[in-house]
Design an enzyme around this catalytic site. Structure first.
Site, PDB file in Angstrom:
ATOM      1  N   TRP A 109       0.811  -1.228   0.000  1.00 23.52           N
ATOM      2  CA  TRP A 109       0.000   0.000   0.000  1.00 23.52           C
ATOM      3  C   TRP A 109       0.839   1.269   0.000  1.00 23.52           C
ATOM      4  O   TRP A 109       0.393   2.311   0.456  1.00 23.52           O
ATOM      5  CB  TRP A 109      -0.952   0.021   1.203  1.00 23.52           C
ATOM      6  CG  TRP A 109      -1.641  -1.274   1.458  1.00 23.52           C
ATOM      7  CD1 TRP A 109      -2.444  -1.943   0.573  1.00 23.52           C
ATOM      8  CD2 TRP A 109      -1.617  -2.079   2.655  1.00 23.52           C
ATOM      9  NE1 TRP A 109      -2.913  -3.104   1.152  1.00 23.52           N
ATOM     10  CE2 TRP A 109      -2.425  -3.210   2.422  1.00 23.52           C
ATOM     11  CE3 TRP A 109      -0.991  -1.945   3.897  1.00 23.52           C
ATOM     12  CZ2 TRP A 109      -2.630  -4.196   3.380  1.00 23.52           C
ATOM     13  CZ3 TRP A 109      -1.194  -2.930   4.853  1.00 23.52           C
ATOM     14  CH2 TRP A 109      -1.995  -4.033   4.596  1.00 23.52           C
ATOM     15  N   HIS A 110       2.053   1.209  -0.511  1.00 22.97           N
ATOM     16  CA  HIS A 110       2.912   2.390  -0.511  1.00 22.97           C
ATOM     17  C   HIS A 110       3.297   2.825  -1.925  1.00 22.97           C
ATOM     18  O   HIS A 110       4.480   2.935  -2.237  1.00 22.97           O
ATOM     19  CB  HIS A 110       4.206   2.116   0.276  1.00 22.97           C
ATOM     20  CG  HIS A 110       4.001   1.763   1.705  1.00 22.97           C
ATOM     21  ND1 HIS A 110       4.970   1.146   2.474  1.00 22.97           N
ATOM     22  CD2 HIS A 110       2.950   1.966   2.531  1.00 22.97           C
ATOM     23  CE1 HIS A 110       4.508   0.980   3.698  1.00 22.97           C
ATOM     24  NE2 HIS A 110       3.287   1.460   3.767  1.00 22.97           N
TER      25      HIS A 110
HETATM   26  C1  LIG Z   1      -4.082   0.337   3.858  1.00 22.76           C
HETATM   27  C2  LIG Z   1      -2.943   1.315   3.919  1.00 22.76           C
HETATM   28  C3  LIG Z   1      -2.077   1.284   5.015  1.00 22.76           C
HETATM   29  C4  LIG Z   1      -1.025   2.186   5.080  1.00 22.76           C
HETATM   30  N1  LIG Z   1      -0.254   2.217   6.211  1.00 22.76           N
HETATM   31  C5  LIG Z   1       0.694   3.176   6.336  1.00 22.76           C
HETATM   32  C6  LIG Z   1       1.377   3.359   7.558  1.00 22.76           C
HETATM   33  O1  LIG Z   1       1.103   2.720   8.583  1.00 22.76           O
HETATM   34  N2  LIG Z   1       2.348   4.306   7.605  1.00 22.76           N
HETATM   35  C7  LIG Z   1       2.665   5.055   6.522  1.00 22.76           C
HETATM   36  O2  LIG Z   1       3.596   5.862   6.621  1.00 22.76           O
HETATM   37  N3  LIG Z   1       2.029   4.928   5.356  1.00 22.76           N
HETATM   38  C8  LIG Z   1       1.016   4.025   5.264  1.00 22.76           C
HETATM   39  N4  LIG Z   1       0.312   3.940   4.097  1.00 22.76           N
HETATM   40  C9  LIG Z   1       0.703   4.794   2.958  1.00 22.76           C
HETATM   41  C10 LIG Z   1       0.296   6.259   3.152  1.00 22.76           C
HETATM   42  O3  LIG Z   1      -1.034   6.338   3.610  1.00 22.76           O
HETATM   43  C11 LIG Z   1       0.462   7.011   1.833  1.00 22.76           C
HETATM   44  O4  LIG Z   1       1.807   6.947   1.431  1.00 22.76           O
HETATM   45  C12 LIG Z   1       0.056   8.477   1.915  1.00 22.76           C
HETATM   46  O5  LIG Z   1      -1.262   8.626   2.355  1.00 22.76           O
HETATM   47  C13 LIG Z   1       0.235   9.143   0.554  1.00 22.76           C
HETATM   48  O6  LIG Z   1      -0.265  10.447   0.591  1.00 22.76           O
HETATM   49  P1  LIG Z   1      -0.776  11.171  -0.711  1.00 22.76           P
HETATM   50  O7  LIG Z   1      -1.165  12.538  -0.297  1.00 22.76           O
HETATM   51  O8  LIG Z   1       0.225  10.986  -1.775  1.00 22.76           O
HETATM   52  O9  LIG Z   1      -2.062  10.350  -1.184  1.00 22.76           O
HETATM   53  P2  LIG Z   1      -3.474  10.015  -0.388  1.00 22.76           P
HETATM   54  O10 LIG Z   1      -3.237  10.186   1.059  1.00 22.76           O
HETATM   55  O11 LIG Z   1      -3.888   8.720  -0.881  1.00 22.76           O
HETATM   56  O12 LIG Z   1      -4.421  11.177  -0.862  1.00 22.76           O
HETATM   57  C14 LIG Z   1      -4.934  11.320  -2.159  1.00 22.76           C
HETATM   58  C15 LIG Z   1      -6.320  11.978  -2.045  1.00 22.76           C
HETATM   59  O13 LIG Z   1      -6.738  12.431  -3.313  1.00 22.76           O
HETATM   60  C16 LIG Z   1      -8.098  12.100  -3.500  1.00 22.76           C
HETATM   61  N5  LIG Z   1      -8.326  11.990  -4.943  1.00 22.76           N
HETATM   62  C17 LIG Z   1      -7.857  11.049  -5.785  1.00 22.76           C
HETATM   63  N6  LIG Z   1      -8.243  11.301  -7.048  1.00 22.76           N
HETATM   64  C18 LIG Z   1      -8.982  12.437  -7.000  1.00 22.76           C
HETATM   65  C19 LIG Z   1      -9.649  13.206  -7.985  1.00 22.76           C
HETATM   66  N7  LIG Z   1      -9.630  12.864  -9.283  1.00 22.76           N
HETATM   67  N8  LIG Z   1     -10.319  14.315  -7.588  1.00 22.76           N
HETATM   68  C20 LIG Z   1     -10.355  14.684  -6.277  1.00 22.76           C
HETATM   69  N9  LIG Z   1      -9.716  13.974  -5.303  1.00 22.76           N
HETATM   70  C21 LIG Z   1      -9.039  12.873  -5.669  1.00 22.76           C
HETATM   71  C22 LIG Z   1      -8.247  10.787  -2.783  1.00 22.76           C
HETATM   72  O14 LIG Z   1      -9.612  10.493  -2.499  1.00 22.76           O
HETATM   73  C23 LIG Z   1      -7.392  11.022  -1.554  1.00 22.76           C
HETATM   74  O15 LIG Z   1      -8.115  11.610  -0.518  1.00 22.76           O
HETATM   75  C24 LIG Z   1      -0.779   3.081   4.013  1.00 22.76           C
HETATM   76  C25 LIG Z   1      -1.649   3.103   2.925  1.00 22.76           C
HETATM   77  C26 LIG Z   1      -2.738   2.257   2.875  1.00 22.76           C
HETATM   78  C27 LIG Z   1      -3.673   2.317   1.704  1.00 22.76           C
END
Ligand SMILES: Cc1cc2nc3c(=O)[nH]c(=O)nc-3n(C[C@H](O)[C@H](O)[C@H](O)COP(=O)(O)OP(=O)(O)OC[C@H]3O[C@@H](n4cnc5c(N)ncnc54)[C@H](O)[C@@H]3O)c2cc1C
Ligand SMILES: *[C@@H]1O[C@H](CO)[C@@H](O)[C@H](O)[C@H]1NC(C)=O
Ligand SMILES: *[C@@H]1O[C@H](CO)[C@@H](O)[C@H](O)[C@H]1NC(C)=O
Length: 664
Positions: free
Chosen positions: A594-595
């Site tokens: 999930w990363h």
């Molecule tokens: C099950 C799971 C367990 C995890 N455990 C850990 C952990 O314990 N520790 C850790 O460090 N990391 C963990 N991770 C990884 C971590 O959560 C991610 O690396 C991090 O959240 C990435 O941040 P981001 O802002 O790139 O994306 P996200 O946090 O995924 O945010 C993206 C956002 O954009 C929104 N979005 C997407 N497409 C659109 C669109 N077209 N229009 C409007 N909005 C949109 C989504 O709905 C979401 O809210 C885990 C991930 C998962 C899925």
């Protein structure tokens, strides 16, 4: 009277609690609990209170009511709507939208940081678009978050089949769940917060990203984590604590730490100094008293209601980046769909900031004509900029190994209360303690080339937790196929299991994200390619051999801890425990962690592999940046939420600086 919190979910929850008490089901573990909740909720059609035999005069009834009221009040507090930004959708639909300085797509980890930081400046007007809504209570209770892996709060995408990995998962395809709600994946994650280590950022620098040093990350981290009492309420911040542990799990932790110590691995007492080599049970997490403190909550929800310069629209899916009719390379806004029905456009005077995560950010860019020219041409999308968008997809991946206790043991964990015992539910809501507020995770960072002088780890070993014989079903939440799950159960022969998951901190293999069609609703095509490279397979092989070495320590021998031979019929024609056997096991049991990162890779100005430059501006167009986990040129040595938070912190400073320059 019970307080009403307007959450029908809660009625189900109370109902299920009652059902559980009545049925006295004895199941432990988040995943197992999830299935119980789901089943009970759908099987019990109407709430029926138990009828009591004895008559009462009133006092006893009051006592029972006060207990229900206390639990209910605690639950309401957990799901308070005002801890999230208000939804600007109705207003936008009614009156349309004014121009903003910035539009941010995605209120996940990165989007929340940037929205919060930019709007500290009252002159900067921000529109934040989030595809999902407020997180459900199973997100708040972080121990229940595995129940969100298949839910309306999740993007549920499967990768294309790949013979190298995930063959033991349902349909033999890797699963890529990500959060679709405020907080994004950080609202369904394990909440672990790590920075990675010095070498990660040194490698980024070597690849031409010289502004992104370890020292810089540490400085940003210290700034974010330092709480200034004075602006407690008005400034977003990073809220971290160590996971709570149950006393009943101490001996198990001792066992694992003893074994790692025997193998010469030091205890890591401070992971915020970087993920060096060693083992630890002191794991920082975005949690307070068993309650999730996602970045969306502590950075964004905390301040959104006192910032008139920030508008958030929920259930808003961005479908296209809009370019100026005069200059096709100049981004002017975003087209999006609200509540699956209403199509709107919003305009940004400065930048559009794409923070939709490492799968959806490249998807949105591709939909808008930014990506590999040949792919866009194939779909009939007019290319605006020819960039390697969607390439460089990688993830730590993880591979479960199970060990059985061959000898009698008394390690205390047998006495740990079950998560869904009524007492555990009461402990959580009334005292923020008990198994629903705790984690059993222990983690190790090792260098699998044991004899080398390497200072930095290449393997991450997590979990080291117990699966009672009756609960091998809990592996289902990993999407392992029914055949594998029953196979594990059969092989375990009613013995307790110790589960360990191994991840590659430096995976070499790369996959990619592409579009399935021009329809923005269509899920992306994901080629995940875990362990496609021989080097990755060999590191995983050394992980198996390391766990076998663990089982030769005096600590593990005392309990006869031994690797379980998981029946996989396609591998069982190879002699067990040969390298060939384990290389086959890897194909079946090496699955996603999930990363996802890397799909809008950052690089030096003229780096043809880069999608964004060091200031996270998309190359070849104006007014567009990507700010999220996709920009990592290479994944960090540890879970990715912490580095993503800091990427966004750094981005917010650069974006505000550039905005100020543009005014001058
Ligand atoms: C099950 C799971 C367990 C995890 N455990 C850990 C952990 O314990 N520790 C850790 O460090 N990391 C963990 N991770 C990884 C971590 O959560 C991610 O690396 C991090 O959240 C990435 O941040 P981001 O802002 O790139 O994306 P996200 O946090 O995924 O945010 C993206 C956002 O954009 C929104 N979005 C997407 N497409 C659109 C669109 N077209 N229009 C409007 N909005 C949109 C989504 O709905 C979401 O809210 C885990 C991930 C998962 C899925
Ligand atoms: C761990 O090691 C300590 C010190 O040697 C010992 O007292 C303790 O019993 C060991 N615990 C387990 C569970 O192996
Ligand atoms: C498994 O062990 C438990 C407890 O020792 C026992 O009650 C149960 O009958 C056993 N089940 C099987 C299938 O052997």
């Amino acid at each position: 009277m019970l307080p009403i919190c307007g959450q029908t979910r809660f009625r189900i929850f109370l109902l299920v609690s009652v059902a559980l008490i009545l049925l006295t089901l004895a199941v432990i573990g988040g995943a197992a609990l999830a299935s119980v909740i789901n089943q009970s909720a759908s099987h019990v059609a109407t709430p029926s209170a138990p009828s009591c035999a004895a008559s009462l005069v009133g006092r006893a009834d009051t006592l029972v009511s006060s207990l229900f009221a206390a639990i209910s009040a605690a639950n309401c507090d957990l799901t308070r709507a005002d801890q999230w930004p208000a939804d600007f959708a109705d207003e936008a639909l009614k009156n349309g939208l004014a121009k903003y300085d910035f539009i941010i797509v995605g209120a996940g980890t990165a989007g929340s940081v940037v929205a919060s930081r930019l709007t500290e400046n009252a002159r900067i007007k921000v529109l934040l678009l989030e595809a999902g809504a407020d997180p459900p209570i199973e997100s708040e209770m972080f121990t229940l978050s595995p129940t969100l892996h298949h839910s309306p709060y999740t993007w549920t995408d499967f990768a294309e089949p790949n013979p190298n990995c995930c063959q033991g998962m349902r349909d033999g395809r890797c699963y890529w769940p990500r959060g679709k709600m405020l907080g994004g994946s950080g609202s369904m994650s394990g909440s672990i917060f790590l920075l990675g280590n010095r070498e990660d950022y040194e490698r980024w620098q070597q690849m031409g990203c010289d502004d992104w040093s370890w020292e810089e990350m540490l400085r940003l981290y210290e700034e974010a984590a330092t709480q200034d009492e004075a602006d407690e309420e008005s400034v977003g911040k990073l809220v971290l604590n160590y996971f709570q542990h149950l006393e009943e799990h101490n001996e198990l932790a001792q066992l694992v730490l003893n074994a790692s110590y025997e193998l010469g691995l030091p205890y890591l007492s401070d992971l915020s100094a970087g993920t060096g080599i060693g083992y630890t049970d002191a794991i920082p997490a975005n949690i307070v008293k068993g309650r999730r403190m996602s970045i969306a909550k502590t950075y964004l929800g905390q301040v959104a209601r006192i910032r008139p310069n920030l508008h958030t629209i929920k259930n808003a899916v961005a479908t296209k980046i809009l370019f100026s009719p005069e200059n096709r390379k100049k981004v002017v806004g975003v087209e999006f769909t609200v509540r699956e029905r209403h199509r709107l456009k919003a305009y940004a005077m400065s930048d559009v900031l794409v923070a939709a995560g490492a799968i959806n950010s490249p998807k949105l860019l591709l939909q808008s004509g930014i990506g590999p020219r040949a792919h866009l041409n194939e779909l009939g999308i007019q290319p605006v900029a020819d960039l390697p968008v969607g390439n460089n997809l990688h993830d730590h991946g993880m591979m479960p190994l199970m060990l059985t206790f061959e000898r009698e043991f008394n390690l205390g964990f047998e006495r740990a209360p079950s998560m869904n015992a009524p007492q555990s539910v009461a402990d959580y809501f009334l005292h923020q303690t008990g198994p629903l507020a705790a984690s059993t995770s222990i983690m190790g960072f090792i260098n699998s080339n044991f004899n080398s002088a390497a200072q930095f780890p290449d393997l991450h070993l997590v979990s080291h937790s117990i699966v009672p014989a009756s609960e091998t079903d809990s592996f289902k939440f990993l999407q392992l196929s029914g055949e594998i799950v029953t196979g594990i159960s059969r092989a375990a022969q009613n013995r307790t299991l110790l589960q360990i998951y191994g991840s590659l901190l430096r995976p070499r293999s790369r996959g990619k994200v592409r579009l399935r069609s021009v329809d923005p609703q269509a899920p992306p095509v994901i080629y995940n390619n875990y362990a496609g490279e021989r080097a990755d397979q060999l590191t995983l092989l050394r992980y198996v051999r390391f766990v076998q070495r663990m089982s030769t320590t005096a600590a593990f021998r005392q309990y006869g801890l031994k690797l379980l031979h998981v029946p996989i019929k396609q591998c069982d024609n190879i002699a067990y425990d040969t390298d060939g056997y384990w290389l086959c096991y890897i194909k079946y049991m090496y699955i996603g962690a999930w990363h996802p990162v890397g799909t809008c890779r950052m690089g030096a100005k003229h780096d043809t592999q880069a999608v964004v430059d060091q200031r996270l501006r998309v190359r070849g167009v104006k007014g567009l940046r990507v700010v999220d986990a996709s920009i990592m040129p290479e994944i960090t040595s540890g879970n990715t939420n912490g580095p993503t938070t800091l990427i966004a912190e750094k981005a917010a400073v650069m974006i505000e600086d550039d905005w100020k320059d543009s005014l001058a």
